[in-house]
Write a protein that holds these residues in place. Sequence first.
Motif, mmCIF file in Angstrom:
data_model
loop_
_atom_site.group_PDB
_atom_site.id
_atom_site.type_symbol
_atom_site.label_atom_id
_atom_site.label_comp_id
_atom_site.label_asym_id
_atom_site.label_seq_id
_atom_site.Cartn_x
_atom_site.Cartn_y
_atom_site.Cartn_z
ATOM 1 N N SER A 162 39.034 38.708 40.911
ATOM 2 C CA SER A 162 39.386 39.690 39.885
ATOM 3 C C SER A 162 39.744 38.925 38.629
ATOM 4 O O SER A 162 40.527 37.975 38.676
ATOM 5 N N LYS A 194 37.346 43.078 35.905
ATOM 6 C CA LYS A 194 36.128 43.005 36.704
ATOM 7 C C LYS A 194 36.523 42.443 38.062
ATOM 8 O O LYS A 194 37.101 41.358 38.147
ATOM 9 N N HIS A 215 32.469 36.260 33.816
ATOM 10 C CA HIS A 215 33.126 37.568 33.758
ATOM 11 C C HIS A 215 34.428 37.483 32.956
ATOM 12 O O HIS A 215 34.725 38.369 32.147
ATOM 13 N N ILE A 261 35.434 39.630 29.608
ATOM 14 C CA ILE A 261 36.579 40.544 29.632
ATOM 15 C C ILE A 261 37.631 40.124 28.607
ATOM 16 O O ILE A 261 38.188 40.952 27.864
#
Length: 215
Positions: A92, A105, A143, A147
């Motif tokens: 995460s 994410k 990711h 983010i």
Amino acid sequence: MATTETRLAFVSGTRLPGWVERFAASHGAVNEEELDGGLQLRAADGAAALLQAPWPVDGRPGRGGDAVSRLASLAGQPRSVGAVLVRRGGYSVAVISAGAVLASKTGTRHVQSRTAAGGWSQQRFARRRANQADALVEAVADHAARIFAAHPIEYIAPGGDRTLAEQVLAEPVLKQYGALARLAFLDVPDPRAAVLKKAAADLCAVRILVTDPPA
């Protein structure tokens, strides 16, 4: 021989004064000492608790007429945290503020355990495992960069598997965050939505290391 046990708790700023009151009610009169590492509480029965802010003061001290109130106020400030939680079974990445997830994410990506099975040669198995870990690290870093880019990140919070988290944060795509202060490492299981939700609350809470009185 007397033995002691220690345990870790996370308490939000709003709940901290009540927690300290209950600690004193359970263990007797409490002596407070402000240290570089946090606020140390020592109770009459020998119990102790080290209370640590979730982040540095950074010129924004908490307000209040006593040490507990100031610590609670500091923990209640809405600072922006970039979290990277990763284990072999999942990950995460998230932007967190005031104990809530603003963007995230979460996903799964398998990395085999260390024990080879099914007749694989050890060398071939190790190469495959390393490739899976490399792919996980690169994917999580990508990711995280995506983010984080939409938010002003003040601190980085790694968690999960310490080695994997450090490898993610060392990826070139996250280079711009390398100079940010790191919050205390957070030990979490395989990241899922529920794990991330709890991690968000814990990262913005006062970290309390409690030492029970000698048995």
